[in-house]
Design a protein around this motif. Structure first.
Motif, mmCIF file in Angstrom:
data_model
loop_
_atom_site.group_PDB
_atom_site.id
_atom_site.type_symbol
_atom_site.label_atom_id
_atom_site.label_comp_id
_atom_site.label_asym_id
_atom_site.label_seq_id
_atom_site.Cartn_x
_atom_site.Cartn_y
_atom_site.Cartn_z
ATOM 1 N N MET A 237 0.816 -1.223 0.000
ATOM 2 C CA MET A 237 0.000 0.000 0.000
ATOM 3 C C MET A 237 0.846 1.268 0.000
ATOM 4 O O MET A 237 0.439 2.277 -0.566
ATOM 5 C CB MET A 237 -0.981 -0.025 1.167
ATOM 6 N N HIS A 238 2.035 1.232 0.615
ATOM 7 C CA HIS A 238 2.940 2.377 0.498
ATOM 8 C C HIS A 238 3.308 2.595 -0.971
ATOM 9 O O HIS A 238 3.368 3.716 -1.451
ATOM 10 C CB HIS A 238 4.239 2.134 1.286
ATOM 11 N N GLU A 239 3.539 1.489 -1.662
ATOM 12 C CA GLU A 239 4.026 1.580 -3.037
ATOM 13 C C GLU A 239 2.923 1.869 -4.059
ATOM 14 O O GLU A 239 3.146 2.620 -5.014
ATOM 15 C CB GLU A 239 4.745 0.277 -3.400
ATOM 16 N N HIS A 240 1.744 1.286 -3.856
ATOM 17 C CA HIS A 240 0.686 1.416 -4.868
ATOM 18 C C HIS A 240 -0.511 2.234 -4.404
ATOM 19 O O HIS A 240 -1.431 2.470 -5.193
ATOM 20 C CB HIS A 240 0.204 0.022 -5.290
ATOM 21 N N GLY A 241 -0.522 2.626 -3.134
ATOM 22 C CA GLY A 241 -1.678 3.333 -2.604
ATOM 23 C C GLY A 241 -2.643 2.342 -1.980
ATOM 24 O O GLY A 241 -2.718 1.191 -2.411
ATOM 25 N N ILE B 3 5.380 8.823 -2.335
ATOM 26 C CA ILE B 3 4.735 7.510 -2.410
ATOM 27 C C ILE B 3 3.238 7.701 -2.187
ATOM 28 O O ILE B 3 2.837 8.648 -1.515
ATOM 29 C CB ILE B 3 5.327 6.495 -1.406
ATOM 30 N N PRO B 4 2.415 6.819 -2.759
ATOM 31 C CA PRO B 4 0.958 7.072 -2.740
ATOM 32 C C PRO B 4 0.212 6.650 -1.473
ATOM 33 O O PRO B 4 -0.996 6.875 -1.391
ATOM 34 C CB PRO B 4 0.457 6.292 -3.955
ATOM 35 N N GLY B 5 0.907 6.045 -0.505
ATOM 36 C CA GLY B 5 0.214 5.651 0.723
ATOM 37 C C GLY B 5 1.076 5.942 1.940
ATOM 38 O O GLY B 5 2.282 5.737 1.915
ATOM 39 N N MET B 6 0.459 6.461 3.019
ATOM 40 C CA MET B 6 1.225 6.734 4.247
ATOM 41 C C MET B 6 0.312 6.648 5.471
ATOM 42 O O MET B 6 -0.899 6.840 5.362
ATOM 43 C CB MET B 6 1.887 8.113 4.163
ATOM 44 N N HIS B 7 0.906 6.359 6.609
ATOM 45 C CA HIS B 7 0.187 6.358 7.882
ATOM 46 C C HIS B 7 1.031 7.128 8.882
ATOM 47 O O HIS B 7 2.172 7.477 8.589
ATOM 48 C CB HIS B 7 -0.074 4.923 8.363
ATOM 49 N N GLY B 8 0.454 7.402 10.054
ATOM 50 C CA GLY B 8 1.173 8.199 11.045
ATOM 51 C C GLY B 8 0.546 9.577 11.188
ATOM 52 O O GLY B 8 1.205 10.529 11.586
ATOM 53 N N TYR B 9 -0.741 9.670 10.838
ATOM 54 C CA TYR B 9 -1.477 10.926 11.020
ATOM 55 C C TYR B 9 -2.235 10.864 12.350
ATOM 56 O O TYR B 9 -2.051 9.930 13.129
ATOM 57 C CB TYR B 9 -2.431 11.147 9.834
ATOM 58 N N GLU B 10 -3.124 11.834 12.574
ATOM 59 C CA GLU B 10 -3.886 11.830 13.824
ATOM 60 C C GLU B 10 -4.691 10.535 13.957
ATOM 61 O O GLU B 10 -5.290 10.089 12.981
ATOM 62 C CB GLU B 10 -4.855 13.021 13.842
#
Ligand SMILES: [Zn+2]
Length: 379
Positions: free
Chosen positions: A192-196, A336-343
């Motif tokens: 998901m980091h790589e492709h969203g 990159i199209p996917g990331m986490h670490g938000y609120e």
């Protein structure tokens, strides 16, 4: 009667992705949206295993401000070498292995893209593998608890591939000795980091995971009289909509890194330590004027249970809005199209629990997962 509690951990399988694609609905129809902890996997995974928040288990970010104890002092000279060779991912990966061996770290260790010249300001928190008993100093994990209660369990080796992990779990299950298996499947996160998060690649990966987990579960039901199946995850994944080069704007203010301030640029936030009042004033004013994110107050940190008096994780935290990537950052140079670490209450931050057992109403956060484990295991 032989009972097995099978906990399948899937990194970054969030509530939103689950809502869109569905997962394991035939075998694990009971579902719950779980709130994650603020931070990255280095905060969330210990929260799952200990059933406690970061301010209790004391794990938050991997890189902490500690110039006195930094194991990276000697790397300063690498900053003088040509970056086109020494900043390559493969070189950094190899170097990470050398450092890991030098210091006998047993936990996950990676230098990422933290510049060599800034590494000497930081120490690395995850020196010990917290998937083995005694891995978290401040409190116990479910594995410590199993040892204490004489409950045989198996935890996957996170260094192995998913295929290997599934085979190893199958072998352990075939022996019918353990009462708990922790099946660790981290690869969806990378996909998901790589492709969203909303992509064909995600859907394909979920399909193959569903098949693999179904096969493992069905195998387990032949060996055990009863198998409780739980699918859990640490956090979700947000689609990235844009990026912001905060480092460039901070550097344009003209203050000296190290003398005036120290900054660590994570992929969704920046953390600061102050050496000089005017640097603090001007950088804080810049941050306060940005619409792409916000400074997190101490009260908010306390409410999320990630406030640390020692300040080594940061004196000031600037967090980007969901979907905005800090880029370039110390974690990566590319979009990159996917990331986490938000609120934690941003829509795509939520994690999941799926089960063939009823999930009690009180299970609402990833810190509640452990309660279900203990309940499965007490006789
Ligand atoms: Zn990730």
């Amino acid at each position: 009667m032989k009972k097995l509690a099978m906990y399948v951990f899937i990194d970054a399988l969030g509530w939103e992705v689950y809502q869109k694609y569905g997962f394991m609905s035939a075998l694990a129809p009971n579902q719950r949206k779980l709130k994650t902890t603020f931070g990255f996997s280095s905060a969330a995974d210990p929260s799952i295993l200990t059933g406690r928040y970061p301010d209790e288990h004391l794990h938050w970010s991997s890189f902490i401000y500690d110039p006195e104890h930094s194991p990276f002092k000697w790397l300063k000279s690498f900053a003088l070498l040509p970056p086109q060779i020494f900043d390559r991912w493969r070189v950094r990966h190899a170097l990470s292995k050398v450092i890991k061996a030098m210091h006998s770290y047993t936990g996950y260790f990676q230098l990422y893209n933290v510049p060599f010249k800034y590494l000497p300001y930081f120490d690395y928190l995850e020196k010990k593998d917290y998937f083995v008993p005694g891995g978290i100093l401040a409190t116990d994990t479910i594995f410590d608890w199993c040892v204490q209660h004489d409950i045989p369990y198996y935890c996957s080796n996170w260094r192995h591939s998913e295929e290997q992990i599934l085979l190893e779990n199958k072998k352990v299950i075939s022996e019918a000795k353990v009462e708990l298996t922790y099946v660790y499947l981290p690869h969806l996160d990378a996909v998901m980091h790589e492709h969203g998060p909303f992509s064909q690649a995600t859907q394909d990966k979920l399909n193959s995971l569903e098949l693999q987990i179904t096969q493992l579960y069905q195998f387990a039901t032949k060996v055990y009289d009863e198998v409780s199946l739980y699918i859990i995850s640490d956090h979700g994944m947000a689609p990235v909509q844009g990026s912001y080069d905060l480092k460039k704007d901070i550097e344009a203010l003209g203050y000296q890194y190290g003398q005036d301030y120290i900054a660590f640029y994570d992929s969704t936030m920046a953390r600061f330590w102050w050496k000089n009042d005017s640097a603090k004033r001007d950088i804080m004013a810049l941050l306060a004027g940005l619409s792409c994110g916000k400074i997190i107050s101490d009260d908010e940190l306390k409410a999320m249970q990630v406030y640390f008096e020692h300040g080594r994780f940061g004196e000031t935290y600037f967090l980007l809005n969901e979907g905005i990537l800090l880029c370039p950052s110390f974690m990566g140079l590319k979009m990159i199209p996917g990331m986490h670490g938000y609120e934690p209450d941003a829509p795509h931050s939520y994690s999941i629990m799926l089960s063939n057992k009823e999930i009690p109403q009180e299970i609402q956060s990833i810190t509640d997962i452990r309660k279900t484990m203990e309940k499965e295991l007490v006789k």
